[in-house]
Design an enzyme around this catalytic site. Structure first.
Site, short mmCIF file in Angstrom:
data_model
loop_
_atom_site.label_atom_id
_atom_site.label_comp_id
_atom_site.label_asym_id
_atom_site.label_seq_id
_atom_site.Cartn_x
_atom_site.Cartn_y
_atom_site.Cartn_z
N CYS A 69 0.87 -1.17 0.00
CA CYS A 69 0.00 0.00 0.00
C CYS A 69 0.91 1.23 0.00
CB CYS A 69 -0.86 -0.04 1.26
SG CYS A 69 -1.87 1.43 1.52
N CYS A 203 -0.82 4.01 -6.27
CA CYS A 203 -1.79 3.47 -5.33
C CYS A 203 -2.05 2.07 -5.86
CB CYS A 203 -3.09 4.29 -5.34
SG CYS A 203 -4.44 3.50 -4.44
N1 DGL Z 1 -4.08 0.84 -1.99
C1 DGL Z 1 -3.61 1.91 -1.21
C2 DGL Z 1 -2.44 2.63 -1.79
O1 DGL Z 1 -1.61 2.01 -2.44
C3 DGL Z 1 -4.57 2.79 -0.47
C4 DGL Z 1 -5.89 3.14 -1.02
C5 DGL Z 1 -6.77 3.72 0.10
O2 DGL Z 1 -7.04 2.95 1.02
O3 DGL Z 1 -7.08 4.90 0.03
O4 DGL Z 1 -2.26 3.81 -1.60
#
Ligand code: DGL
Length: 282
Positions: A69, A203
């Protein structure tokens, strides 16, 4: 066992690349659907949720946790590595890694340990687009870390604040498409329509709709595959730390957990990864 963590389903893009690459390793994936999306939350909440989930993964037997993430990596990784892990019961034997470092290494063709420009630079004048959540973009990790290594590269960032949440809510294709289009248009507006040479979908949810980014980004713009560069870097790391890998089995295990509703999460996960095993309650 290796733990992979994300606020939701986005980390599956990274997990999938890892599972394909390290067939003998045991993986446990934890998605914090109780709190997704993280992208607009206060930093302190993101640190606390990421800590709690890393702890949960350690308690389940993971010795290494990868934050799949960008938001958690950008906001929480350093704090957890420097303040929490060294004073925790897992100090010395366990580790937490993130996905910004491998992405910066790939974007700059420079090892993470090297924090000054190396000359000659292959891509030293490129424009790189970064699409991310509010917290990832405002943390500034991509422009800062790329800038240290390649000061002549221009990094243009664009917040796509609603996209990860909309993916998690299984919003219709047209709605996701409109959000991607708005993000790409806003970014191209910032670059005065000059196409960026490369784009980082910063993301892990965004590669789930990469075809939409591809449709609206100029054909000239190369999209860097974060799951692949993370898997490459992980391969390197595991070659240096083989104890995190399995013990010679042919097939590793894959356990998927969510702090949300496992049935709902499993159904949505199958849209992006048709033969993914079902999620269980964390
Ligand atoms: N998938 C996550 C990222 O890479 C976060 C998305 C979220 O929860 O806002 O930033």
């Amino acid at each position: 066992m290796i733990g992979v963590f994300d606020s939701g389903l986005g980390g599956l893009t990274v997990l999938r690349a890892l599972v394909e690459r390290f067939k003998a390793a045991d993986f446990v994936y934890l998605a914090d659907h109780a709190h997704v999306p993280y992208g607009d939350r206060p930093s302190e909440d993101i640190v606390e949720y990421t800590r709690a989930c890393s702890e949960d993964l350690f308690e389940r037997g993971a010795k290494l946790v990868l934050l799949g993430c960008n938001t958690a990596t950008a906001v929480a990784l350093r704090r957890l590595q420097q303040e929490w892990l060294p004073t925790s019961p897992w100090a010395g034997s366990h580790n937490i890694l993130g996905i910004v470092a491998p992405t910066v290494e790939a974007a700059t063709q420079t090892p993470w340990a090297v924090t000054a420009p190396q000359y000659p630079q292959k891509y030293n004048t490129d424009t790189i687009a970064v699409f991310g959540t509010t917290r990832t973009v405002t943390a500034g990790v991509y422009p800062d870390e790329i800038g240290k290594r390649c000061p002549k590269v221009t990094v243009v960032q664009q917040i796509c604040s609603e996209l990860a949440g909309a993916i998690e809510l299984k919003r219709p294709e047209q709605e996701l498409d409109a959000l991607v289009r708005a993000g790409v248009d806003a970014l191209l507006g910032q670059t005065r329509q000059v196409p960026p040479h490369r784009a980082i979908l910063g993301c892990t949810h965004f590669p789930l709709v990469e075809h939409m980014f591809r449709k609206y980004l100029p054909p000239f713009t190369r999209i860097l595959s974060q799951p692949e560069v993370v898997a490459d870097s992980f391969e390197d790391y595991l070659a240096r730390h083989p104890s995190y890998l399995g013990n010679g089995k042919e097939r590793g295990t894959l356990t998927l957990l969510t702090t949300g509703d496992p049935a709902e999460v499993s159904e949505l996960a199958r849209v992006f990864w048709p033969d993914v095993p079902p999620f269980a309650k964390a």
